[in-house]
Design a protein around this motif. Structure first.
Motif, PDB file in Angstrom:
ATOM      1  N   ARG A 406       3.819  23.694 -69.615  1.00 58.05           N
ATOM      2  CA  ARG A 406       4.284  24.958 -69.700  1.00 58.05           C
ATOM      3  C   ARG A 406       4.676  25.030 -70.455  1.00 58.05           C
ATOM      4  O   ARG A 406       4.420  26.191 -71.614  1.00 58.05           O
ATOM      5  CB  ARG A 406       5.198  24.910 -68.854  1.00 58.05           C
ATOM      6  N   ILE A 407       5.175  23.702 -71.020  1.00 59.25           N
ATOM      7  CA  ILE A 407       6.279  23.663 -71.951  1.00 59.25           C
ATOM      8  C   ILE A 407       5.372  23.233 -72.870  1.00 59.25           C
ATOM      9  O   ILE A 407       5.496  24.230 -74.515  1.00 59.25           O
ATOM     10  CB  ILE A 407       7.156  22.316 -72.677  1.00 59.25           C
ATOM     11  N   VAL A 408       4.751  22.477 -73.330  1.00 58.76           N
ATOM     12  CA  VAL A 408       3.847  22.417 -74.217  1.00 58.76           C
ATOM     13  C   VAL A 408       2.592  23.571 -74.631  1.00 58.76           C
ATOM     14  O   VAL A 408       2.518  24.132 -75.931  1.00 58.76           O
ATOM     15  CB  VAL A 408       1.996  20.901 -73.849  1.00 58.76           C
ATOM     16  N   LYS A 409       2.100  24.839 -73.869  1.00 58.06           N
ATOM     17  CA  LYS A 409       2.178  25.923 -73.886  1.00 58.06           C
ATOM     18  C   LYS A 409       2.593  27.381 -74.716  1.00 58.06           C
ATOM     19  O   LYS A 409       2.774  27.443 -75.199  1.00 58.06           O
ATOM     20  CB  LYS A 409       1.523  26.614 -72.310  1.00 58.06           C
ATOM     21  N   ILE A 410       4.197  27.136 -74.144  1.00 60.62           N
ATOM     22  CA  ILE A 410       4.535  27.449 -75.269  1.00 60.62           C
ATOM     23  C   ILE A 410       4.810  27.486 -77.167  1.00 60.62           C
ATOM     24  O   ILE A 410       5.012  27.993 -77.762  1.00 60.62           O
ATOM     25  CB  ILE A 410       6.148  27.818 -74.976  1.00 60.62           C
ATOM     26  N   ALA A 411       4.889  26.110 -77.171  1.00 64.04           N
ATOM     27  CA  ALA A 411       5.117  24.953 -77.982  1.00 64.04           C
ATOM     28  C   ALA A 411       3.080  25.610 -79.175  1.00 64.04           C
ATOM     29  O   ALA A 411       3.780  26.464 -80.491  1.00 64.04           O
ATOM     30  CB  ALA A 411       4.638  24.247 -77.814  1.00 64.04           C
ATOM     31  N   ILE A 412       2.109  25.834 -77.972  1.00 63.96           N
ATOM     32  CA  ILE A 412       1.320  26.351 -79.192  1.00 63.96           C
ATOM     33  C   ILE A 412       0.962  27.515 -78.944  1.00 63.96           C
ATOM     34  O   ILE A 412       0.441  27.830 -80.209  1.00 63.96           O
ATOM     35  CB  ILE A 412      -0.047  25.669 -78.023  1.00 63.96           C
ATOM     36  N   ASP A 413       1.618  28.894 -77.925  1.00 67.98           N
ATOM     37  CA  ASP A 413       1.886  29.642 -78.516  1.00 67.98           C
ATOM     38  C   ASP A 413       2.199  30.309 -79.786  1.00 67.98           C
ATOM     39  O   ASP A 413       2.283  31.477 -80.069  1.00 67.98           O
ATOM     40  CB  ASP A 413       2.176  30.623 -77.071  1.00 67.98           C
TER      41      ASP A 413
END
Ligand code: NFS
Length: 675
Positions: A406-413
């Motif tokens: 979830r955290i990595v996705k937030i960064a990518i987004d």
């Protein structure tokens, strides 16, 4: 593209970048921050001066009749010291109470971290969490006996190895009991050399359980309780031992079992590890429980593809503070900076997410993050921020990987929200990190003769003059990295091998001291020869601040290998924290001192207002534990104080003149009554 929107109306006074740091990328980013009118810790250090009375350690605010302030008279104490607070507390009592409370604070931080690791470890051993497993069973088997846990079992007269997860459950349960067991003393104390254990026993400072010692510190330092600085310091010593030989050591060991013991590996260091065309995620704080999962998530094909779909070339992870050291030593993830560079990582404009857990995190990160697109994510229930731009994603070990994704996705987004103002400094250095008690054994002893004998031989023959542990923080009151680097260069120039942890280790990586090649450039001839022969750097990175426990165990191994005395205090060794700032550093310093190490801090110690108490720590303590405190802000003088101590110990051991070990022949042996 979003514009940089400074939330800082007016920075009262800017720091001079050249005076603030010796490190070029820090100077560059500080200039950048000032162009953008964004305030950093360096600027605040210029504007806000420390309280002169607090600095002397003699402000008591432990009750509502105070704060009572007992400044030292300008011309010093003439005759009797009549200073006292409303209750009559003397300068010694106030200063000792403050000091003991710092030890309690530091011990609480390391030990609560250790407890969280122990709880996750137990959940993993019970197979209640799918994302954590036992990665280093050999280490588990090595530590199990200290907790009274058998590693074999007898079935029908046949001795068999016990199931590793069964051992794990027993060790996990015993480890957690160390925080609150009702009787006995801490299990790991018996790892110390026997004469040291005897000293602790005679002094009555063997810690009983970790929480109890911290609680007792708070009780004894509250209004109207312990009023004898020597007695207060007994509790200070006992609590610090509950840190170094307790909470921190258990934390290190169980992290090694869960995530693997470090082995030397190559990486890089400094803000230049961030990449403009990658999604940059900075993990910052101390506990590796979540960051281990973030490493796995960021390396997963699914997340890399997701990042590429958003236009990035990949995902670049970087660390700040001890979380950086944890994922560096086990995965080679490069540290982006030390404690004082945390705001600067965001000011690059390229930090898509900064993920923080506990300890050493500036609240001002939230203000800096407001000026950029950076998502600042808190993850720990005990460490939240009040600012409204901070996202809280509570990490839970039972669904660790889901949280990490979830955290990595937030960064990518967030990658697409970057502003135009990306400026990543070019500076970065190559480093070798990941040393530990076992790898030192291997590197200095070779695979057939893996032990500390070779190190001891080289100390005895004088190629290595001594051992220094240089650790600890940066402090905005001193020039960033200057004391660490000047001191360490002076030590290795004088053939003293350096073991380092924490932000000191990150500083060494940044300044190029963690490569075998640096030996030829900076070392004296003896140390250079040893480093060249065995292929190690002259400065060995042993991990994070809880991993100072590795230094205690390495020193114990040196004692065991023989020829250098019977106890840690006999060794030609010294400790140092040249740019310390945290209560944790005081806890570490105190357990080094109580383990027999001469320990020199830089900058300043909060003791000047109570000269009698200060003398107790700087002189008398050596008669009890073999180690003592000292302070020296000048890094060259600081190094020479350590070297003088090392030379004194060499003389006491009778190895001050020896250069080469003389092999004994039969006649020599007979003369000594040996066969
Ligand atoms: Ni240690 Fe590690 Fe750094 Fe100091 Fe903070 S990160 S626990 S306290 S500042 S060395």
């Amino acid at each position: 593209m979003a514009e940089v929107t400074s939330k800082v109306d007016k920075v009262a006074k800017f720091a001079d970048p050249m005076a603030a740091s010796i490190e070029p990328s820090t100077q560059e980013m500080l200039r950048r921050a000032q162009q953008l009118n964004i305030e950093t810790v360096f600027d605040r250090a210029v504007t806000m001066k420390p309280c002169a009375i607090g600095l002397q350690g003699i402000c008591c605010k432990n009750c509502a009749m105070g704060p009572c302030r007992l400044p030292l008279p300008k011309d010093g104490i003439q005759g009797e010291d009549t200073r006292k607070g409303l209750c009559g507390a003397t300068a010694n009592t106030i200063c000792a109470r403050n000091f003991v409370r710092m030890i309690a604070g530091g011990t609480a931080a390391h030990s609560d971290h250790g407890r969280n690791v122990a709880e996750t470890f137990l959940a993993a051993a019970k197979k209640q969490t799918k994302d954590y497993t036992i990665k280093d069973p050999a280490k588990l088997i090595q530590i199990a006996p200290y907790f009274g846990v058998a590693t074999t079992v007898e079935v029908d007269g046949v001795v068999k190895d016990r199931d590793i997860y069964e051992i794990g459950v027993a060790v996990g349960e015993a480890a957690i009991r160390e925080w609150g067991k009702p009787s006995g003393t801490l299990a790991y104390l018996k790892r110390a050399p026997k004469p040291l254990q005897d000293k602790w026993e005679a002094e009555g400072v063997m810690p009983r359980n970790i929480d109890r010692e911290i609680v007792e510190c708070m009780h004894r330092t509250t209004m109207g309780v312990d009023q004898d600085y020597k007695n207060l310091m007994k509790q200070g010593v006992r609590t610090s031992l509950a840190d170094g030989w307790g909470g921190a050591m258990i934390g290190t060991d169980l992290q090694d079992v869960l995530f693997g013991s470090p082995t030397p590996l190559q990486s890089e260091a400094n803000l230049g590890v961030m990449k403009a065309d990658h999604v940059n995620i900075i993990v910052h704080g101390h506990e590796p429980l979540l960051s281990e999962m973030i490493v796995a998530a960021a390396q997963s094909q699914e997340m890399i593809e997701y990042a590429k779909a958003k236009g990035a070339k990949g995902i670049q992870l970087g660390g700040i503070c001890c979380t950086a050291n944890e994922i560096l030593q086990r995965h080679g993830v490069p540290p982006a900076g030390t404690f004082l560079q945390q705001e600067l990582a965001i000011i690059t404009g390229a930090c898509d997410a900064m993920v923080v857990d506990v300890q050493c995190i500036f609240q001002n990160l939230a203000n800096v993050a407001k000026c950029f697109h950076t998502k600042l994510i808190t993850t720990h229930p005990i460490a939240k921020m009040e600012q409204d731009n901070v996202v809280h994603i509570q990490f839970d070990e039972h669904h660790a990987m889901e949280d990490a994704i979830r955290i990595v996705k937030i960064a990518i987004d967030n990658f697409l929200n970057r502003g135009a103002e990306v400026m990543i400094p070019r500076h970065k250095s190559v480093q070798i990190a990941g040393f530990g008690v076992e790898s030192i054994k291997y590197h200095l002893g070779g695979s057939f003769r893996g032990d500390y004998f070779t190190l001891n031989d080289n100390i005895i023959n004088g190629r290595i003059r001594g051992i220094a542990g240089v650790v600890g923080c940066n402090n905005a009151r001193t020039k960033h990295n200057e004391e660490h680097i000047t001191l360490i260069k002076e030590l290795i120039k004088n053939d003293v091998i350096v073991l380092t942890t924490g932000c000191s280790a990150i500083a060494c990586g940044i300044h190029g001291l963690l490569t075998p090649e640096s030996a030829a450039v900076y070392c004296g001839p003896g140390l250079a020869e040893v480093c060249e022969t065995v292929g190690i750097p002259p400065v060995l990175h042993l991990g994070s601040c809880v991993d100072n426990s590795r230094i205690l165990l390495a020193a114990t191994e040196v004692v065991k290998a023989g020829g250098l005395g019977k106890d840690i205090c006999d060794l030609p060794a010294a400790g140092s924290a040249p740019e310390w700032m945290s209560e944790k550093a005081i806890a570490i310093g105190q357990y080094f001192v109580a383990s027999g190490v001469y320990t020199v801090f830089g900058y300043h110690m909060p003791l000047e207002g109570a000269p009698v108490f200060k003398d107790y720590l700087y002189k008398e303590m050596e008669n009890i534990y073999g180690g003592k405190w000292d302070c020296e802000p000048d890094p060259i003088k600081h190094a020479h104080k350590m070297i003088a101590h090392i030379d004194k110990k060499r003389k006491e051991l009778g190895i001050d003149k020896a250069r080469d070990r003389v092999l004994m022949d039969m006649a020599d042996r007979q003369a000594l009554g040996m066969e």
